[in-house]
Design a protein around this motif. Structure first.
Motif, PDB file in Angstrom:
ATOM      1  N   ARG A   1      26.532   6.345  36.442  1.00 47.96           N
ATOM      2  CA  ARG A   1      27.857   6.927  36.198  1.00 47.96           C
ATOM      3  C   ARG A   1      28.438   6.393  34.889  1.00 47.96           C
ATOM      4  N   PHE A   2      28.265   5.084  34.658  1.00 44.85           N
ATOM      5  CA  PHE A   2      28.735   4.473  33.416  1.00 44.85           C
ATOM      6  C   PHE A   2      28.050   5.106  32.199  1.00 44.85           C
ATOM      7  N   LEU A   3      26.730   5.267  32.281  1.00 39.44           N
ATOM      8  CA  LEU A   3      25.983   5.858  31.170  1.00 39.44           C
ATOM      9  C   LEU A   3      26.390   7.315  30.933  1.00 39.44           C
ATOM     10  N   LEU A   4      26.600   8.052  32.002  1.00 41.55           N
ATOM     11  CA  LEU A   4      27.023   9.452  31.858  1.00 41.55           C
ATOM     12  C   LEU A   4      28.401   9.548  31.216  1.00 41.55           C
ATOM     13  N   ALA A   5      29.301   8.632  31.595  1.00 43.68           N
ATOM     14  CA  ALA A   5      30.632   8.618  30.988  1.00 43.68           C
ATOM     15  C   ALA A   5      30.523   8.274  29.506  1.00 43.68           C
ATOM     16  N   ASN A   6      29.665   7.311  29.179  1.00 49.26           N
ATOM     17  CA  ASN A   6      29.455   6.958  27.772  1.00 49.26           C
ATOM     18  C   ASN A   6      28.895   8.136  26.990  1.00 49.26           C
ATOM     19  N   GLU A   7      27.931   8.809  27.590  1.00 47.59           N
ATOM     20  CA  GLU A   7      27.328   9.956  26.917  1.00 47.59           C
ATOM     21  C   GLU A   7      28.375  11.032  26.656  1.00 47.59           C
ATOM     22  N   LYS A   8      29.216  11.270  27.635  1.00 50.04           N
ATOM     23  CA  LYS A   8      30.275  12.273  27.470  1.00 50.04           C
ATOM     24  C   LYS A   8      31.207  11.875  26.325  1.00 50.04           C
ATOM     25  N   ALA A   9      31.578  10.599  26.278  1.00 55.22           N
ATOM     26  CA  ALA A   9      32.471  10.127  25.214  1.00 55.22           C
ATOM     27  C   ALA A   9      31.810  10.276  23.844  1.00 55.22           C
ATOM     28  N   TRP A  10      30.528   9.927  23.741  1.00 56.57           N
ATOM     29  CA  TRP A  10      29.810  10.067  22.470  1.00 56.57           C
ATOM     30  C   TRP A  10      29.697  11.525  22.061  1.00 56.57           C
ATOM     31  N   ARG A  11      29.449  12.398  23.034  1.00 58.41           N
ATOM     32  CA  ARG A  11      29.342  13.827  22.699  1.00 58.41           C
ATOM     33  C   ARG A  11      30.684  14.378  22.204  1.00 58.41           C
ATOM     34  N   GLU A  12      31.768  13.951  22.853  1.00 58.21           N
ATOM     35  CA  GLU A  12      33.095  14.398  22.417  1.00 58.21           C
ATOM     36  C   GLU A  12      33.409  13.873  21.022  1.00 58.21           C
ATOM     37  N   GLU A  13      33.083  12.615  20.776  1.00 61.63           N
ATOM     38  CA  GLU A  13      33.314  12.037  19.444  1.00 61.63           C
ATOM     39  C   GLU A  13      32.476  12.760  18.395  1.00 61.63           C
ATOM     40  N   ARG A  14      31.226  13.054  18.746  1.00 62.51           N
ATOM     41  CA  ARG A  14      30.346  13.759  17.814  1.00 62.51           C
ATOM     42  C   ARG A  14      30.914  15.142  17.481  1.00 62.51           C
ATOM     43  N   ALA A  15      31.370  15.847  18.497  1.00 66.32           N
ATOM     44  CA  ALA A  15      31.949  17.176  18.277  1.00 66.32           C
ATOM     45  C   ALA A  15      33.174  17.079  17.379  1.00 66.32           C
ATOM     46  N   HIS A  16      33.989  16.048  17.612  1.00 69.71           N
ATOM     47  CA  HIS A  16      35.185  15.849  16.778  1.00 69.71           C
ATOM     48  C   HIS A  16      34.789  15.554  15.333  1.00 69.71           C
ATOM     49  N   LEU A  17      33.791  14.722  15.138  1.00 69.22           N
ATOM     50  CA  LEU A  17      33.351  14.389  13.786  1.00 69.22           C
ATOM     51  C   LEU A  17      32.731  15.599  13.087  1.00 69.22           C
ATOM     52  N   ILE A  18      31.998  16.414  13.823  1.00 68.29           N
ATOM     53  CA  ILE A  18      31.435  17.634  13.237  1.00 68.29           C
ATOM     54  C   ILE A  18      32.563  18.560  12.788  1.00 68.29           C
ATOM     55  N   GLU A  19      33.591  18.662  13.626  1.00 75.27           N
ATOM     56  CA  GLU A  19      34.735  19.508  13.273  1.00 75.27           C
ATOM     57  C   GLU A  19      35.427  18.984  12.011  1.00 75.27           C
ATOM     58  N   LYS A  20      35.647  17.667  11.953  1.00 73.47           N
ATOM     59  CA  LYS A  20      36.280  17.079  10.767  1.00 73.47           C
ATOM     60  C   LYS A  20      35.414  17.290   9.527  1.00 73.47           C
ATOM     61  N   ASN A  21      34.113  17.188   9.696  1.00 72.83           N
ATOM     62  CA  ASN A  21      33.197  17.397   8.581  1.00 72.83           C
ATOM     63  C   ASN A  21      33.281  18.834   8.074  1.00 72.83           C
ATOM     64  N   GLU A  22      33.348  19.778   8.995  1.00 71.86           N
ATOM     65  CA  GLU A  22      33.465  21.192   8.608  1.00 71.86           C
ATOM     66  C   GLU A  22      34.777  21.441   7.847  1.00 71.86           C
TER      67      GLU A  22
END
Length: 69
Positions: A28-49
């Protein structure tokens, strides 16, 4: 003797159950971390665009200014 074997088996089963619960909690901890990393990645991709579009816009304006001169 059979009682001792049964108790040993019961103890092993209890240890396995505890270990399974630990693994589930860790999962559960790893899945929560993965979700947070994916959200951060999506945010960074958006900022990059956004930054890329701004740079492209500035380049177009500079080219237009250069042609007007």
């Amino acid at each position: 003797m059979e009682d001792a074997n049964l108790q040993a088996l019961a103890a092993k089963v209890e240890l396995l159950i505890e270990r399974i619960e630990q693994i589930k909690a860790h999962n559960r901890f790893l899945l929560a971390n993965e979700k947070a990393w994916r959200e951060e990645r999506a945010h960074l991709i958006e900022k990059n665009e956004i930054a890329r579009h701004k740079v492209e816009s500035m380049i177009l304006r500079l080219k237009a200014l250069e042609q007007d001169s």
